[in-house]
Design a protein around this motif. Structure first.
Motif, mmCIF file in Angstrom:
data_model
loop_
_atom_site.group_PDB
_atom_site.id
_atom_site.type_symbol
_atom_site.label_atom_id
_atom_site.label_comp_id
_atom_site.label_asym_id
_atom_site.label_seq_id
_atom_site.Cartn_x
_atom_site.Cartn_y
_atom_site.Cartn_z
ATOM 1 N N LEU A 30 40.126 34.709 32.584
ATOM 2 C CA LEU A 30 38.981 35.427 31.658
ATOM 3 C C LEU A 30 39.361 36.512 30.916
ATOM 4 O O LEU A 30 38.887 36.730 29.588
ATOM 5 N N ALA A 31 40.091 37.500 31.433
ATOM 6 C CA ALA A 31 40.592 38.545 30.511
ATOM 7 C C ALA A 31 41.144 38.163 29.349
ATOM 8 O O ALA A 31 41.201 38.544 28.212
ATOM 9 N N GLY A 32 42.147 37.354 29.633
ATOM 10 C CA GLY A 32 43.211 36.543 28.412
ATOM 11 C C GLY A 32 42.423 36.272 27.155
ATOM 12 O O GLY A 32 42.320 36.474 26.157
ATOM 13 N N GLY A 42 38.103 48.602 28.109
ATOM 14 C CA GLY A 42 36.858 48.602 29.205
ATOM 15 C C GLY A 42 35.719 47.441 29.232
ATOM 16 O O GLY A 42 35.451 47.386 30.323
ATOM 17 N N GLU A 43 35.462 46.925 28.148
ATOM 18 C CA GLU A 43 34.739 45.655 28.367
ATOM 19 C C GLU A 43 35.349 44.600 29.065
ATOM 20 O O GLU A 43 34.722 43.855 29.854
ATOM 21 N N ILE A 44 36.855 44.333 28.813
ATOM 22 C CA ILE A 44 37.549 43.437 29.600
ATOM 23 C C ILE A 44 37.561 43.954 30.987
ATOM 24 O O ILE A 44 37.306 43.099 31.970
ATOM 25 N N ASP A 45 37.925 45.190 31.446
ATOM 26 C CA ASP A 45 37.888 45.457 32.862
ATOM 27 C C ASP A 45 36.489 45.320 33.410
ATOM 28 O O ASP A 45 36.316 44.903 34.502
ATOM 29 N N SER A 46 35.268 45.697 32.815
ATOM 30 C CA SER A 46 33.910 45.489 33.406
ATOM 31 C C SER A 46 33.762 43.806 33.689
ATOM 32 O O SER A 46 33.072 43.617 34.626
ATOM 33 N N ALA A 47 34.224 43.012 32.713
ATOM 34 C CA ALA A 47 34.054 41.377 33.013
ATOM 35 C C ALA A 47 34.787 41.184 34.224
ATOM 36 O O ALA A 47 34.388 40.301 34.902
ATOM 37 N N ARG A 49 35.823 42.963 36.667
ATOM 38 C CA ARG A 49 35.205 43.580 37.834
ATOM 39 C C ARG A 49 33.882 42.557 38.294
ATOM 40 O O ARG A 49 33.661 42.322 39.716
ATOM 41 N N LYS A 50 33.253 42.199 37.368
ATOM 42 C CA LYS A 50 31.866 41.436 37.658
ATOM 43 C C LYS A 50 32.225 40.192 37.994
ATOM 44 O O LYS A 50 31.598 39.751 38.899
ATOM 45 N N PHE A 51 33.227 39.371 37.487
ATOM 46 C CA PHE A 51 33.797 38.283 37.980
ATOM 47 C C PHE A 51 34.309 38.014 39.412
ATOM 48 O O PHE A 51 33.726 37.267 40.163
ATOM 49 N N ILE A 52 35.004 39.035 39.894
ATOM 50 C CA ILE A 52 35.713 39.118 41.095
ATOM 51 C C ILE A 52 34.547 39.352 42.220
ATOM 52 O O ILE A 52 34.703 38.756 43.119
ATOM 53 N N GLU A 53 33.894 40.353 41.909
ATOM 54 C CA GLU A 53 32.662 40.651 42.908
ATOM 55 C C GLU A 53 31.778 39.420 43.121
ATOM 56 O O GLU A 53 31.158 39.203 44.027
ATOM 57 N N GLY A 54 31.591 38.849 42.038
ATOM 58 C CA GLY A 54 30.615 37.373 42.038
ATOM 59 C C GLY A 54 31.206 36.349 42.698
ATOM 60 O O GLY A 54 30.445 35.407 43.219
ATOM 61 N N GLN A 55 32.526 36.420 43.182
ATOM 62 C CA GLN A 55 33.270 35.447 43.598
ATOM 63 C C GLN A 55 33.239 35.942 45.196
ATOM 64 O O GLN A 55 33.798 35.158 46.028
ATOM 65 N N ASN A 65 44.970 53.996 45.217
ATOM 66 C CA ASN A 65 45.691 55.263 45.168
ATOM 67 C C ASN A 65 44.949 56.038 44.078
ATOM 68 O O ASN A 65 45.610 56.752 43.084
ATOM 69 N N GLY A 66 43.594 55.853 43.780
ATOM 70 C CA GLY A 66 42.853 56.547 42.505
ATOM 71 C C GLY A 66 42.815 55.977 41.292
ATOM 72 O O GLY A 66 42.355 56.432 40.476
ATOM 73 N N PHE A 67 43.456 54.767 41.260
ATOM 74 C CA PHE A 67 43.286 54.113 39.995
ATOM 75 C C PHE A 67 41.891 53.997 39.596
ATOM 76 O O PHE A 67 41.195 53.206 40.687
ATOM 77 N N PRO A 68 41.342 54.078 38.380
ATOM 78 C CA PRO A 68 40.041 54.183 37.915
ATOM 79 C C PRO A 68 39.495 52.688 37.595
ATOM 80 O O PRO A 68 38.281 52.667 37.348
ATOM 81 N N GLY A 69 40.167 51.661 37.232
ATOM 82 C CA GLY A 69 39.952 50.476 36.845
ATOM 83 C C GLY A 69 39.938 49.512 37.746
ATOM 84 O O GLY A 69 40.679 49.400 38.806
ATOM 85 N N SER A 70 39.372 48.178 37.565
ATOM 86 C CA SER A 70 39.445 46.958 38.322
ATOM 87 C C SER A 70 40.726 46.164 37.656
ATOM 88 O O SER A 70 41.294 45.108 38.366
#
Length: 255
Positions: A30-32, A42-47, A49-55, A65-70
């Motif tokens: 999806l990201a690719g 950021g738009e790729i990251d949001s998509a 996260r939404k996809f993974i949580e949707g599964q 370890n504090g990383f702010p993105g998905s």
């Protein structure tokens, strides 16, 4: 079961890792597909996260370890751990996306590098060399061989093609933890390291620079760039050591 701290997965655990891997592989795909001029990281990251949580899974990297993105989204000279945000992708960029999904306590981890519009011949070749080194290496991911048999072939493949492998970061075991023993370097002498056994699950991830192998971590504590400013690419899959050929747990199309 644990052998020298290396976890050999049970059939139940392997099934969960197949599901986690399938979700991670689909998130990478999806990201690719989203990589295009004008899209922000950021738009790729949001998509993702939404996809993974949707599964029914959770992003392995989010708050790890504090990383702010998905997802880690690294552009051009950024090797790994790029923090997603407002950066807009430009035609000619190459974009490395590293994603993980945790499903019922087990992780799948994978990465790929994608062209943004038309890219240079040098950039395209770097992407191909990086992925090619992964496939060359996992031909040795069989019981009885050693971890460094994979490492040595990856390094040889890359260096024969005029590129270099990163030394400061390596692949790893993966399972109930995102990073488990053993370390899986992309360099080193054949015949060394733990012996591979059926039931081991490892993430093999060549990180390849077009120039020198040295890298620098930026002040944000995450983003890692080539010290000489050359392009970098990243390719990774989580794999299962079987009694025969290795199984790609994060292959796209398994979901």
């Amino acid at each position: 079961m644990r052998v020298s701290m290396i976890s050999l997965k049970s059939p139940r655990e392997i099934d969960l890792m197949r599901k986690a891997g399938a979700i991670a592989g689909a998130a990478r795909a999806l990201a690719g597909k989203m990589v295009a001029p004008g899209v922000t990281t950021g738009e790729i990251d949001s998509a993702v996260r939404k996809f993974i949580e949707g599964q029914g899974a959770t992003p392995s990297f989010l708050n790890y370890n504090g990383f702010p993105g998905s997802a880690c989204i690294s552009v051009n000279e950024q090797v790994i751990h790029g923090i997603p945000g407002g950066r807009k992708l430009l035609a000619g960029d190459i974009v490395s996306v590293d994603v993980g999904a945790c499903y019922h306590g087990f992780h799948g981890d994978c990465a790929g590098t994608y062209p943004c519009g038309e890219i240079s011949a040098e950039a395209q070749r770097l992407i191909e060399v990086t992925e090619g080194s992964f496939w060359a290496g996992i031909a040795y991911a069989k019981p009885g061989n050693r971890v460094y048999d994979i490492s040595h072939v990856v390094q040889q493949y890359v260096e024969e093609r005029g590129c270099s492998v990163v030394r400061d970061f390596v692949g790893h075991g993966v399972g109930a933890k995102l990073h488990e023993p053993p370390e899986v370097p992309n360099f080193g002498p054949a015949g060394h390291g733990p012996r591979l056994q059926a039931g081991m699950t490892i993430a093999v991830e060549p990180m390849v620079n077009a120039g020198d192998f040295q890298v620098t971590v930026l002040k944000d504590g995450w983003t890692t760039v080539t010290t000489d400013g050359s392009l970098a690419a990243h390719y990774e899959n989580s794999i299962l050591i079987t009694d025969g050929e290795p199984e790609i747990l994060t292959a796209e199309g398994n979901l």
